[in-house]
Design an enzyme around this catalytic site. Sequence first.
Site, mmCIF file in Angstrom:
data_model
loop_
_atom_site.group_PDB
_atom_site.id
_atom_site.type_symbol
_atom_site.label_atom_id
_atom_site.label_comp_id
_atom_site.label_asym_id
_atom_site.label_seq_id
_atom_site.Cartn_x
_atom_site.Cartn_y
_atom_site.Cartn_z
ATOM 1 N N GLU A 187 0.830 -1.203 0.000
ATOM 2 C CA GLU A 187 0.000 0.000 0.000
ATOM 3 C C GLU A 187 0.866 1.254 0.000
ATOM 4 O O GLU A 187 1.390 1.656 1.030
ATOM 5 C CB GLU A 187 -0.928 -0.028 1.222
ATOM 6 N N GLU A 205 -6.286 2.555 7.589
ATOM 7 C CA GLU A 205 -5.671 2.183 6.309
ATOM 8 C C GLU A 205 -5.280 0.701 6.312
ATOM 9 O O GLU A 205 -5.413 0.018 5.298
ATOM 10 C CB GLU A 205 -4.461 3.074 6.020
ATOM 11 N N GLU A 257 -9.488 -5.161 1.359
ATOM 12 C CA GLU A 257 -9.232 -5.283 -0.086
ATOM 13 C C GLU A 257 -8.559 -6.607 -0.420
ATOM 14 O O GLU A 257 -8.913 -7.263 -1.397
ATOM 15 C CB GLU A 257 -8.383 -4.111 -0.566
ATOM 16 N N ASP A 273 -14.593 -0.049 -3.373
ATOM 17 C CA ASP A 273 -14.836 1.388 -3.544
ATOM 18 C C ASP A 273 -15.337 2.029 -2.250
ATOM 19 O O ASP A 273 -14.920 3.135 -1.893
ATOM 20 C CB ASP A 273 -15.862 1.636 -4.661
#
Length: 137
Positions: free
Chosen positions: A36, A77, A84, A103
């Site tokens: 990430e 995060e 994800e 999303d």
Amino acid sequence: MADKDKKIKKRANVGIRVKNKFGNAARGVITALKEESTLIVYLIVIVLCVGLGIWLKISTIEWSILILTIGVVVGFEFVNTSIENFVDLLSFEYNIKAKKIKDICAAASIINAICSVAIGFLLFLPKLIDFIMSVTS
């Protein structure tokens, strides 16, 4: 005697479990940082905010707010990244529902980041304005 041995073993196992949890968490941090790129940006901003906080000599309450905000943003995060990855694990090919989930997670992450910027302005802007006014007058 057997009860005493069980208690000693149980204590030893607790230490091993705690050590394993920290090891697993460290691996998770490293994995997330590799996957990430947003986390790298957050780390740079965190260093800048901590430096600004030291320079402006923010109060203990302001430090508490700053640290809490950093923790929430970074923690969120990590949760977003894990969701994800989980969705990718479950969905082998393009899936509109998987896209919606990702999303929505991204939107939540952005909202969180925007709120943290607002908190940063509330913490730092008055002190920066005071500093600029004292230098210019």
